[in-house]
Design an enzyme around this catalytic site. Structure first.
Site, mmCIF file in Angstrom:
data_model
loop_
_atom_site.group_PDB
_atom_site.id
_atom_site.type_symbol
_atom_site.label_atom_id
_atom_site.label_comp_id
_atom_site.label_asym_id
_atom_site.label_seq_id
_atom_site.Cartn_x
_atom_site.Cartn_y
_atom_site.Cartn_z
ATOM 1 N N ASP A 221 39.072 21.241 48.753
ATOM 2 C CA ASP A 221 39.399 22.047 49.541
ATOM 3 C C ASP A 221 38.273 23.219 50.220
ATOM 4 O O ASP A 221 38.047 24.022 49.542
ATOM 5 C CB ASP A 221 40.432 22.800 49.365
ATOM 6 C CG ASP A 221 41.502 23.755 50.290
ATOM 7 O OD1 ASP A 221 41.345 23.678 50.831
ATOM 8 O OD2 ASP A 221 42.240 24.701 49.428
ATOM 9 N N GLY B 270 50.583 30.206 55.458
ATOM 10 C CA GLY B 270 52.254 29.732 56.338
ATOM 11 C C GLY B 270 52.330 28.794 57.647
ATOM 12 O O GLY B 270 53.272 27.998 57.887
ATOM 13 N N THR C 204 53.357 34.056 58.018
ATOM 14 C CA THR C 204 52.942 33.399 59.096
ATOM 15 C C THR C 204 51.696 32.985 58.764
ATOM 16 O O THR C 204 50.836 32.915 60.298
ATOM 17 C CB THR C 204 53.073 33.133 60.812
ATOM 18 O OG1 THR C 204 52.857 34.738 60.944
ATOM 19 C CG2 THR C 204 54.817 32.551 61.234
ATOM 20 N N GLY C 205 51.026 33.521 58.091
ATOM 21 C CA GLY C 205 49.801 33.213 57.675
ATOM 22 C C GLY C 205 48.898 32.215 56.960
ATOM 23 O O GLY C 205 49.270 31.120 57.784
ATOM 24 N N LYS C 206 47.554 31.964 57.198
ATOM 25 C CA LYS C 206 47.170 30.090 57.141
ATOM 26 C C LYS C 206 47.551 29.690 56.543
ATOM 27 O O LYS C 206 47.968 28.494 57.512
ATOM 28 C CB LYS C 206 45.412 30.881 56.486
ATOM 29 C CG LYS C 206 44.575 29.741 56.493
ATOM 30 C CD LYS C 206 43.952 29.982 58.220
ATOM 31 C CE LYS C 206 42.994 28.771 57.414
ATOM 32 N NZ LYS C 206 42.401 27.715 59.204
ATOM 33 N N GLU D 294 38.689 26.056 53.024
ATOM 34 C CA GLU D 294 39.284 27.243 53.003
ATOM 35 C C GLU D 294 38.446 27.643 52.461
ATOM 36 O O GLU D 294 38.052 29.036 53.276
ATOM 37 C CB GLU D 294 40.547 27.039 52.178
ATOM 38 C CG GLU D 294 40.877 28.790 53.117
ATOM 39 C CD GLU D 294 41.667 28.978 54.420
ATOM 40 O OE1 GLU D 294 41.031 29.760 55.018
ATOM 41 O OE2 GLU D 294 41.250 27.509 55.072
ATOM 42 N N CYS E 282 44.112 32.987 47.124
ATOM 43 C CA CYS E 282 45.402 33.205 46.250
ATOM 44 C C CYS E 282 44.481 32.522 45.060
ATOM 45 O O CYS E 282 44.826 32.764 44.189
ATOM 46 C CB CYS E 282 46.282 31.954 47.158
ATOM 47 S SG CYS E 282 45.618 30.671 47.697
ATOM 48 N N ASN E 283 43.507 31.603 44.918
ATOM 49 C CA ASN E 283 43.454 31.242 43.781
ATOM 50 C C ASN E 283 41.581 31.799 43.062
ATOM 51 O O ASN E 283 41.728 31.603 42.185
ATOM 52 C CB ASN E 283 42.299 30.053 44.341
ATOM 53 C CG ASN E 283 43.575 28.828 44.785
ATOM 54 O OD1 ASN E 283 45.061 29.175 44.505
ATOM 55 N ND2 ASN E 283 43.036 28.139 45.797
ATOM 56 N N ARG E 284 41.685 32.958 43.932
ATOM 57 C CA ARG E 284 40.418 33.623 43.230
ATOM 58 C C ARG E 284 40.239 34.617 44.656
ATOM 59 O O ARG E 284 40.695 35.084 44.999
ATOM 60 C CB ARG E 284 39.083 33.065 43.176
ATOM 61 C CG ARG E 284 38.321 32.184 44.394
ATOM 62 C CD ARG E 284 37.241 31.739 44.501
ATOM 63 N NE ARG E 284 37.488 30.728 44.265
ATOM 64 C CZ ARG E 284 36.772 30.318 43.272
ATOM 65 N NH1 ARG E 284 36.185 30.288 42.161
ATOM 66 N NH2 ARG E 284 37.347 28.590 42.665
#
Length: 419
Positions: free
Chosen positions: A118, A198, A194-196, A120, A58-60
């Site tokens: 973070d 979610g 319901t992904g990561k 992730e 979502c960020n890059r």
């Protein structure tokens, strides 16, 4: 990178865009879902790209890989997303060789994350590297680099407190709800996707709100049921989305769709509705803001929430950077050995030829010749000689190129290829 005998291409690049210069809309244009990733890897294979790793969060969105020119990698990205080269150039970054290596270390260690600490992205890097390997697109250098970044990330997580405290996009969303909505435990909350993110949001909601009115909807119902079972929540069919929105006070959207799944036409309720869009690309159409009763908050806004936890994390940046420099130095030491690896291999082969010829001579001369023992002794001597040369070439005070030329000349070594 050509001088290190690791690739046919001279340069290792990191190309991409992130939250720093590209807003959510632009990042959405360059977002890669699983199908797009597979197409990109196939195209890279067809274009004779030797090694690359692709990440999209979502960020890059980033590509790390070998090429003669970064445009080869930029074209791969633009061919498999909705983004254009012109748009990319406005917000992108391109790092080369050592700078590209340093960039991967910072990204993988959480120092370049939208929310500091973070981690992730490191799991994304692992998955992407495994995927590239399946396609035969992971050379020894890139695999070694990814493993070094994983090692640095692990040490930073264990040896510093840069990821201490509950701070993430999912936690920030729950924090925002707490700060905005009164009497939260009595509100109807609908989580769509319901992904990561979610799943993490759901867990934070259950843990912090004590709310018993949380409903899950996912296009694939069994995924939602697995999560719901863990937290004892209600699951509804995707077909019931509109009626569930109608009864909700808070709607959290965390789907992986490439186009908006929620717009103003699906919202029939007239009571206040808070919508949090945690998706990239955006999954909630901006037209919902035309409705007076709707408040829309996007991921980028949530990521700007800074609190004492984040401020405390900043104190650990120097310790994290020291660990990165330490692991990176080990990686660079290994890389330096690649300069002379082909020469050492050629030297070893030459010495083995000498030994084989001499063993053959002695075998003919001596009827009681102990071949096994002689081979063992000669192999041990060859190993000691090659080790001695390798240690000599590793010495910082000795010009490596001159030493390599001398070794080649003395032993009459043939030109070597990449290893």
């Amino acid at each position: 990178m050509h001088q290190y005998n690791i690739s046919k291409s001279k340069y290792f690049y990191a190309i991409g865009l992130s939250y720093k210069k590209a807003d959510a809309d632009v990042r959405g244009h360059f977002s890669l879902d699983e199908n797009a990733k597979l197409k990109l890897l196939n195209q890279a294979k067809e274009n004779a790209i030797e090694s690359l790793v692709v990440t999209s969060t979502c960020n890059r969105t980033e590509i790390y890989g070998f090429a003669e020119h970064p445009f080869q990698l930029i074209q791969l990205l633009c061919d498999n997303t909705r983004g254009t080269v012109e748009e990319f150039q406005k917000v992108a970054y391109v790092y080369k060789n050592n700078d590209a290596v340093s960039h991967m270390f910072r990204v993988g260690s959480g120092l370049d994350s939208q929310i500091l600490g973070d981690f992730e992205i490191i799991s994304q890097l692992k998955i992407s590297a495994r995927q590239s390997k399946k396609f035969g697109l992971l050379n020894h250098f890139t695999e070694r680099l990814v493993n070094a970044v994983i090692q640095a990330s692990k040490r930073i997580k264990n040896e510093t407190e840069i990821s201490s405290g509950a701070t993430s996009v999912s936690f920030a969303s729950v924090q925002y709800i707490f700060n905005t909505v009164k009497d939260i435990s009595s509100k109807n909350i609908l989580l769509f996707g319901t992904g990561k993110i979610g799943r993490n949001t759901c867990e934070n909601l259950v843990k912090h709100t004590k709310n018993e009115h949380i409903t899950l909807i996912n296009r694939t119902k069994d995924k939602a049921e697995k999560i719901a079972g863990k937290f004892n929540l209600v699951v509804k069919d995707y077909a019931n989305l509109q009626e569930e929105i109608h009864t909700s006070d808070i709607l959290i959207v965390a789907t992986g769709a490439q186009r908006p799944t929620i717009d103003k036409h699906i919202i029939q309720t007239h009571k206040p509705l808070l919508i949090l869009d945690l998706s990239i690309p955006k999954n909630v159409d901006a037209n919902v803001e035309e409705l007076d009763n709707v408040s829309l908050v996007h991921l980028d806004h949530l990521s700007q929430i800074t609190d004492q936890t984040l401020e405390a994390r900043k104190e650990h940046i120097p310790f994290a950077e020291a660990i990165i420099e330490e692991v990176k130095a080990e990686f660079n030491d290994w890389l330096e050995t690649r300069k002379f690896a082909p020469t050492i291999k050629a030297l070893k082969d030459k010495l083995l030829d000498f030994a084989t010829a001499e063993l053959e001579t002695q075998r003919k001369k001596n009827s009681d010749f102990n071949e096994v023992q002689a081979a063992l002794i000669s192999n041990n001597i060859i190993q000691k000689i090659t080790n001695h040369f390798a240690h000599h070439l590793k010495d910082d005070g000795i010009p490596t190129d001159e030493s390599l030329e001398l070794i080649k000349k003395v032993f009459q070594l043939e030109p070597t290829t990449h290893v």
